[in-house]
Design a protein around this motif. Structure first.
Motif, short mmCIF file in Angstrom:
data_model
loop_
_atom_site.label_atom_id
_atom_site.label_comp_id
_atom_site.label_asym_id
_atom_site.label_seq_id
_atom_site.Cartn_x
_atom_site.Cartn_y
_atom_site.Cartn_z
N LEU A 113 0.79 -1.23 0.00
CA LEU A 113 0.00 0.00 0.00
C LEU A 113 0.83 1.29 0.00
CD1 LEU A 113 -2.95 0.77 -0.23
CD2 LEU A 113 -3.05 0.92 2.24
N THR A 114 1.80 1.45 0.90
CA THR A 114 2.56 2.70 0.96
C THR A 114 4.07 2.49 0.83
OG1 THR A 114 2.66 2.65 3.36
CG2 THR A 114 0.81 3.85 2.36
N SER A 115 4.48 1.38 0.30
CA SER A 115 5.90 1.11 0.09
C SER A 115 6.13 0.85 -1.39
CB SER A 115 6.34 -0.11 0.90
OG SER A 115 6.24 0.16 2.27
N GLY A 116 7.38 0.85 -1.77
CA GLY A 116 7.73 0.57 -3.15
C GLY A 116 9.09 -0.09 -3.22
N TRP A 117 9.49 -0.47 -4.43
CA TRP A 117 10.80 -1.09 -4.63
C TRP A 117 11.25 -0.89 -6.08
CZ3 TRP A 117 9.89 -4.44 -8.53
CH2 TRP A 117 8.68 -5.13 -8.57
N TRP A 118 12.54 -0.92 -6.25
CA TRP A 118 13.18 -0.99 -7.55
C TRP A 118 13.94 -2.32 -7.61
CZ3 TRP A 118 13.17 1.93 -11.93
CH2 TRP A 118 12.65 3.22 -11.84
N ASP A 119 13.75 -3.09 -8.65
CA ASP A 119 14.54 -4.30 -8.93
C ASP A 119 15.40 -4.00 -10.14
OD1 ASP A 119 13.80 -6.03 -6.94
OD2 ASP A 119 12.36 -7.15 -8.15
N LEU A 120 16.71 -4.03 -9.95
CA LEU A 120 17.65 -3.75 -11.03
C LEU A 120 18.62 -4.92 -11.17
CD1 LEU A 120 18.48 -0.03 -10.15
CD2 LEU A 120 16.92 -0.85 -11.92
N GLY A 121 18.85 -5.34 -12.39
CA GLY A 121 19.83 -6.39 -12.68
C GLY A 121 20.86 -5.85 -13.66
N ARG A 137 17.47 -5.44 -5.04
CA ARG A 137 16.16 -4.84 -4.77
C ARG A 137 16.35 -3.74 -3.75
NH1 ARG A 137 10.16 -7.16 -3.80
NH2 ARG A 137 10.39 -7.33 -6.04
N TYR A 138 15.85 -2.56 -4.08
CA TYR A 138 15.92 -1.41 -3.19
C TYR A 138 14.50 -1.08 -2.76
CZ TYR A 138 16.76 3.29 -1.46
OH TYR A 138 16.82 4.41 -0.68
N ASP A 139 14.24 -1.16 -1.45
CA ASP A 139 12.92 -0.87 -0.88
C ASP A 139 12.88 0.57 -0.36
OD1 ASP A 139 11.67 -3.51 -1.10
OD2 ASP A 139 13.19 -4.13 0.36
N PHE A 140 11.71 1.20 -0.47
CA PHE A 140 11.55 2.58 0.00
C PHE A 140 10.08 2.82 0.34
CE2 PHE A 140 10.97 2.43 -4.53
CZ PHE A 140 9.86 3.22 -4.76
N LYS A 141 9.82 3.92 1.02
CA LYS A 141 8.45 4.36 1.31
C LYS A 141 7.97 5.17 0.11
CE LYS A 141 7.81 2.73 5.41
NZ LYS A 141 6.98 1.54 5.50
N SER A 142 6.80 4.83 -0.39
CA SER A 142 6.30 5.54 -1.57
C SER A 142 5.20 6.53 -1.21
CB SER A 142 5.82 4.56 -2.63
OG SER A 142 4.75 3.77 -2.15
N GLY A 143 4.12 6.08 -0.72
CA GLY A 143 3.00 6.97 -0.41
C GLY A 143 1.70 6.33 -0.84
N PHE A 144 0.61 6.90 -0.38
CA PHE A 144 -0.71 6.34 -0.67
C PHE A 144 -1.26 6.84 -2.00
CE2 PHE A 144 -5.35 6.36 -0.35
CZ PHE A 144 -5.56 5.00 -0.17
N ASP A 145 -1.22 8.15 -2.22
CA ASP A 145 -1.80 8.69 -3.45
C ASP A 145 -0.79 8.57 -4.59
OD1 ASP A 145 -0.64 11.78 -3.87
OD2 ASP A 145 -0.56 11.03 -1.81
N ALA A 146 -1.29 8.54 -5.81
CA ALA A 146 -0.45 8.29 -6.99
C ALA A 146 0.63 9.35 -7.19
CB ALA A 146 -1.34 8.19 -8.23
N ILE A 147 0.30 10.61 -6.98
CA ILE A 147 1.28 11.68 -7.20
C ILE A 147 2.48 11.51 -6.27
CG2 ILE A 147 1.70 14.17 -6.99
CD1 ILE A 147 -1.22 14.58 -7.88
N THR A 148 2.21 11.34 -4.99
CA THR A 148 3.29 11.15 -4.01
C THR A 148 4.06 9.87 -4.30
OG1 THR A 148 2.02 12.33 -2.34
CG2 THR A 148 3.82 10.95 -1.55
N ALA A 149 3.34 8.77 -4.51
CA ALA A 149 3.99 7.47 -4.71
C ALA A 149 4.89 7.47 -5.94
CB ALA A 149 2.93 6.38 -4.82
N CYS A 150 4.42 8.03 -7.03
CA CYS A 150 5.23 8.04 -8.25
C CYS A 150 6.42 8.99 -8.14
CB CYS A 150 4.35 8.37 -9.45
SG CYS A 150 3.18 7.03 -9.83
N ASN A 151 6.25 10.13 -7.50
CA ASN A 151 7.40 11.02 -7.27
C ASN A 151 8.42 10.35 -6.36
OD1 ASN A 151 7.03 13.35 -8.87
ND2 ASN A 151 5.40 14.03 -7.51
N GLN A 152 7.98 9.68 -5.31
CA GLN A 152 8.89 8.97 -4.41
C GLN A 152 9.61 7.85 -5.16
OE1 GLN A 152 9.20 11.31 -2.09
NE2 GLN A 152 9.35 9.71 -0.55
N THR A 153 8.90 7.18 -6.06
CA THR A 153 9.51 6.11 -6.86
C THR A 153 10.61 6.68 -7.74
OG1 THR A 153 7.43 4.86 -6.82
CG2 THR A 153 9.03 4.27 -8.52
N ALA A 154 10.34 7.81 -8.38
CA ALA A 154 11.36 8.45 -9.20
C ALA A 154 12.57 8.85 -8.36
CB ALA A 154 10.78 9.68 -9.91
#
Length: 179
Positions: A113-121, A137-154
């Motif tokens: 729900l509010t976390s994210g990850w990047w998988d890079l090989g 795999r790099y784990d991070f906190k993303s956010g609930f709403d799409a704007i916050t989550a996608c910015n945090q992912t970037a």
């Protein structure tokens, strides 16, 4: 009145198109620098970075995640790796050449729900024929709403790349690439 409403709806839809999320520029890692310092006297560079067979850059319905400065993610990783080599004083245009290939680029902005990850090989192949492959795999906190989550992912892309590079240069076989 109906015509005015239709125009207002049309303008709203046109102006609410997708956005591109872009991370900050890469900054070198002190930890990576300490690891690379043990290769003092040797020189190398990453000459290329091929993309994976498939990569979906879209984040939810917000739009794509792209690297900074108009680079592709493979170009971003290549530049980051070379920046690390330069900072450790082992980069050289005339040194050993290493070709890279990103074997995996995947991310999630909605894990748990509010976390994210990047998988890079990553696979690295030196001009001497030696090869290593790593995944991280790099784990991070993303956010609930799409704007916050996608910015945090970037924004999580740069530290994810730092960790990927650390995994590659910490591999005992990395030394063989420099011979």
């Amino acid at each position: 009145m109906k015509k005015l409403s239709a125009i207002a709806i049309g303008l709203t839809l046109a102006l609410s198109g997708c956005s591109t999320m872009t991370p900050a520029r890469y900054s070198v890692s002190v930890d990576n620098n300490l690891i690379l310092k043990k290769y003092a006297g040797q020189t190398t560079r990453i000459i290329s970075m091929d993309p994976p067979a498939n990569y979906d850059s879209n984040c939810r319905l917000m739009g794509p995640i792209q690297a900074s400065d108009g680079m592709t993610i493979p170009q971003f990783v290549q530049k980051a790796f070379n920046d690390e080599l330069k900072f450790a004083s082992i980069y050289s245009e005339n040194g050993n050449s290493i070709a890279g290939a990103l074997t995996k680029i995947q991310f999630s902005s909605a894990s748990g729900l509010t976390s994210g990850w990047w998988d890079l090989g990553l696979t690295l192949k030196a001009s001497n024929g030696k090869t290593i492959s790593v995944e991280n795999r790099y784990d991070f906190k993303s956010g609930f709403d799409a704007i916050t989550a996608c910015n945090q992912t970037a924004q999580a892309l740069a530290p994810a790349v730092q960790d990927l590079i650390k995994k590659a240069i910490s591999d005992p076989a990395f030394a063989e690439l420099l011979q």
